[in-house]
Every structure is written in C-alpha cells, then in structure tokens.
Design a protein around this motif. Structure first.
Motif, PDB file in Angstrom:
ATOM      1  N   UNK A  29       0.747  -1.448  -0.112  1.00 58.81           N
ATOM      2  CA  UNK A  29      -0.166   0.088   0.134  1.00 58.81           C
ATOM      3  C   UNK A  29       0.892   1.189   0.032  1.00 58.81           C
ATOM      4  N   UNK A  30       1.937   1.168   0.795  1.00 60.90           N
ATOM      5  CA  UNK A  30       2.888   2.286   0.891  1.00 60.90           C
ATOM      6  C   UNK A  30       3.461   2.537  -0.550  1.00 60.90           C
ATOM      7  N   UNK A  31       4.016   1.493  -1.137  1.00 60.84           N
ATOM      8  CA  UNK A  31       4.392   1.483  -2.552  1.00 60.84           C
ATOM      9  C   UNK A  31       3.321   2.248  -3.625  1.00 60.84           C
ATOM     10  N   UNK A  32       2.135   1.709  -3.535  1.00 58.87           N
ATOM     11  CA  UNK A  32       1.024   2.353  -4.449  1.00 58.87           C
ATOM     12  C   UNK A  32       0.961   3.947  -4.224  1.00 58.87           C
ATOM     13  N   UNK A  33       0.901   4.330  -2.990  1.00 58.96           N
ATOM     14  CA  UNK A  33       0.685   5.562  -2.469  1.00 58.96           C
ATOM     15  C   UNK A  33       1.810   6.434  -3.221  1.00 58.96           C
ATOM     16  N   UNK A  34       2.938   5.972  -3.592  1.00 61.27           N
ATOM     17  CA  UNK A  34       3.892   6.755  -4.101  1.00 61.27           C
ATOM     18  C   UNK A  34       3.328   7.178  -5.751  1.00 61.27           C
ATOM     19  N   UNK A  35       2.457   6.701  -6.070  1.00 58.16           N
ATOM     20  CA  UNK A  35       2.072   6.691  -7.520  1.00 58.16           C
ATOM     21  C   UNK A  35       0.534   7.500  -7.503  1.00 58.16           C
ATOM     22  N   UNK A  36       0.237   7.757  -6.116  1.00 56.96           N
ATOM     23  CA  UNK A  36      -0.926   8.307  -6.010  1.00 56.96           C
ATOM     24  C   UNK A  36      -2.143   7.468  -6.069  1.00 56.96           C
ATOM     25  N   UNK A  37      -1.958   6.259  -5.747  1.00 56.48           N
ATOM     26  CA  UNK A  37      -3.032   5.305  -5.839  1.00 56.48           C
ATOM     27  C   UNK A  37      -3.472   4.746  -4.447  1.00 56.48           C
ATOM     28  N   UNK A  38      -4.808   4.804  -4.401  1.00 55.91           N
ATOM     29  CA  UNK A  38      -4.957   4.494  -2.961  1.00 55.91           C
ATOM     30  C   UNK A  38      -5.864   3.097  -3.018  1.00 55.91           C
ATOM     31  N   UNK A  39      -5.313   1.963  -2.032  1.00 55.53           N
ATOM     32  CA  UNK A  39      -5.824   0.695  -1.996  1.00 55.53           C
ATOM     33  C   UNK A  39      -5.841   0.118  -0.934  1.00 55.53           C
ATOM     34  N   UNK A  40      -7.063  -0.087  -0.346  1.00 54.84           N
ATOM     35  CA  UNK A  40      -7.252  -0.780   1.109  1.00 54.84           C
ATOM     36  C   UNK A  40      -6.666  -2.101   1.304  1.00 54.84           C
ATOM     37  N   UNK A  41      -6.011  -2.607   0.152  1.00 53.98           N
ATOM     38  CA  UNK A  41      -5.414  -4.079   0.510  1.00 53.98           C
ATOM     39  C   UNK A  41      -6.370  -5.078   0.141  1.00 53.98           C
ATOM     40  N   UNK A  42      -6.022  -6.228   0.158  1.00 56.65           N
ATOM     41  CA  UNK A  42      -6.706  -7.428  -0.292  1.00 56.65           C
ATOM     42  C   UNK A  42      -7.982  -7.455   0.617  1.00 56.65           C
ATOM     43  N   UNK A  43      -8.903  -8.297   0.283  1.00 60.30           N
ATOM     44  CA  UNK A  43     -10.140  -8.400   1.069  1.00 60.30           C
ATOM     45  C   UNK A  43     -10.033  -8.683   2.432  1.00 60.30           C
ATOM     46  N   UNK A  44     -11.055  -8.414   3.218  1.00 62.41           N
ATOM     47  CA  UNK A  44     -11.154  -8.424   4.685  1.00 62.41           C
ATOM     48  C   UNK A  44     -10.285  -9.939   5.081  1.00 62.41           C
ATOM     49  N   UNK A 112       4.256   4.419 -14.615  1.00 59.32           N
ATOM     50  CA  UNK A 112       2.903   5.044 -14.242  1.00 59.32           C
ATOM     51  C   UNK A 112       3.168   6.431 -13.911  1.00 59.32           C
ATOM     52  N   UNK A 113       2.348   7.153 -14.720  1.00 60.77           N
ATOM     53  CA  UNK A 113       2.682   8.670 -14.961  1.00 60.77           C
ATOM     54  C   UNK A 113       3.848   9.031 -15.303  1.00 60.77           C
ATOM     55  N   UNK A 114       4.560   9.681 -14.462  1.00 62.66           N
ATOM     56  CA  UNK A 114       6.070  10.045 -14.694  1.00 62.66           C
ATOM     57  C   UNK A 114       6.877   9.231 -13.963  1.00 62.66           C
ATOM     58  N   UNK A 115       6.603   8.261 -13.441  1.00 65.49           N
ATOM     59  CA  UNK A 115       7.171   7.509 -12.580  1.00 65.49           C
ATOM     60  C   UNK A 115       7.789   6.058 -13.072  1.00 65.49           C
ATOM     61  N   UNK A 116       8.775   5.532 -12.861  1.00 63.31           N
ATOM     62  CA  UNK A 116       9.018   4.019 -13.326  1.00 63.31           C
ATOM     63  C   UNK A 116       8.578   3.006 -12.346  1.00 63.31           C
ATOM     64  N   UNK A 117       7.852   1.935 -12.758  1.00 55.79           N
ATOM     65  CA  UNK A 117       7.294   0.967 -11.748  1.00 55.79           C
ATOM     66  C   UNK A 117       8.465   0.005 -11.405  1.00 55.79           C
TER      67      UNK A 117
END
Length: 273
Positions: A29-44, A112-117
C-alpha cells in the motif's frame, strides 16, 4: 501450538506468517501511494490465508488425534482448515483490484504517470524488502527432511509396538485397520460433503484407542528423534535458513512499525491453540 517438532524452528509459525503477510500488505500500500494510488489492501479475510495454511499443515501432520474433532468432523478437515474444500470461498486473495492498482501492484507497466514502476511491481518490491540482508537458503529443505523423518518413524520399532496395541484396541471395538492413517483413508469416507455416522463412530473409536496406547506422545517422540538426527547432518543449510528467518522477522517488525497496518485477521473460535 502443542506437539511441536524440532524442524518447526526453521519454518514460520502461524503467528509469524500472519505478521509477515500484514507487513507485505502494508509495504504494498505504501508503494502504491507513491503513484497516487489508494488501495485498502486485499479482501477482509485474505490475510487469513497464510496463517491458516501454516496452522492447518501443523494440525494435520499427525492425523486426527483430537476427540472433539473426531466426534464433530470424523476424518474430514475442520471448517477452519485450508484443507477443507469450502474454505477457499472465505479466504479470498487479491480480488476486485482496480485496473490502475493492478498494473502497478504486479508490474504490468514499465511506468505509471511520470514514475518508473518497480520490476514485477510493488508486490515483488515488498517481498524483496522483507528478505533484505538475508542469505539465500533452501526454504523447502525442512519439508523434505520432515518427509524423511516420517518415513524413518514409520519403521521405528517403538512406534510399531504402539501401533500393534492400537490395532488390538480397534479390533476389540469391531474395526480392522493397520494404522490410524489407514482408518482415515478408508475409501468409504467420501471427501466431499458431511461425514457419515459410521465415519464419526470409527474416528471416535480411533482416537480413543490412540489415547489408550499413548500413540501421539510416542509418535511425537519418535519423529522428534529422527528429525534431530537429520538436523545434525544439515547444520550449515539449516543455519542459513534460520538466519533468513530471523532477518525476515526483523524486517517485518520494522515494516509494521513504520507503515500503517491493514486489517488484523480474526481468529476462528474452533481453531487449535
């Protein structure tokens, strides 16, 4: 969990696996946040999977040895076990991931955007972070050694004596099986669906006879002795594996301390302690 074996030292416990999975999810989740992506993680319940797999493996390695489990499930896997064919309906994995999150999580795009994945995505990067500084080690070695110890234990005279007493006990109860393993794998017991009354009756008699002849304590003792012999022959390889495990635990603790945690897996009430 009770009835531990020497080789358990080189594999994650259910609790350690749960912490590792939570750290992996937090780093993703922290990695995804660097790309402006919000994810609550896998299912409950997805974070239950790893812990339950370890717990189920440990609980199943001696067969059915618990009287209450035998009376309730016979030789079927308990409802919480990952060996139960229906448990996958509950333990969902990374399901319903938004398209952009999936691209970055699994590295399906170079940028993704202007950043390498990261190569192979945030998921691979998180996994690498958790073993940073650890030596390469054969993670399958404990399972292979455990299999060899099980074969040696099956031929051990001490266990043979106990099994003879178990067969006598079962014969008096009206059942004829060579071993608890043979009883559990009677072709009359269907793998799907609920256990029959006959299966439940046999399973209860099986465990009662096991308790009378002290089958489980003998099996644990004999298996432990053979495992210790094998451990003494593989000290270098197992030493690397223990070092990897210890460093991973340190990395997991650091990740959990510096990242917001995801949902904490719940505990099923009928799981073994």
């Amino acid at each position: 969990m009770g009835n531990s074996l020497p080789l358990d030292l080189y594999a994650p416990s259910p609790k350690e696996q749960a912490r590792s999975d939570r750290a992996q999810e937090a780093l993703e989740r922290a990695c995804l946040a660097r790309y402006g992506l919000r994810w609550n993680g896998p299912g409950k319940t997805a974070l239950e999977t790893g812990r339950r797999m370890v717990l189920s493996k440990q609980a199943a390695r001696f067969g059915v040895v618990d009287a209450s489990q035998a009376a309730r499930y016979g030789y079927h896997a308990p409802a919480w076990s990952t060996y139960n064919p229906h448990v996958s309906d509950v333990l969902d994995q990374h399901a319903s991931i938004p398209p952009d999150v999936e691209k970055v999580l699994y590295g399906e795009v170079a940028n993704f955007g202007d950043k390498p994945v990261p190569r192979n995505g945030c998921r691979a990067q998180a996994a690498e972070r958790l073993v940073r500084g650890a030596p390469h080690a054969d993670r399958e070695l404990p399972d292979r050694l455990a299999d060899r110890a099980a074969v040696a234990s099956a031929e051990d005279p001490r266990l043979s004596t106990v099994l003879s007493a178990w067969r006598t006990c079962m014969t008096r109860a009206g059942y004829h099986y060579a071993s608890p393993y043979a009883a559990a794998h009677d072709p009359r017991w269907k793998r799907e669906g609920a256990p029959t009354e006959k299966e439940l009756t046999v399973a209860v008699a099986d465990v009662r006879c096991q308790n009378q002849v002290r089958y489980l304590p003998t099996l644990v003792d004999v298996t432990s002795r053979h495992q210790r012999e094998l451990i003494s022959r593989h000290t270098t390889e197992l030493g690397r594996l223990k070092r990897l495990k210890d460093i991973r635990a340190q990395n997991v603790a650091e990740a959990l301390a510096t990242q917001p945690s995801g949902p904490v897996p719940s505990q099923e009430g009928d799981e073994p302690g």
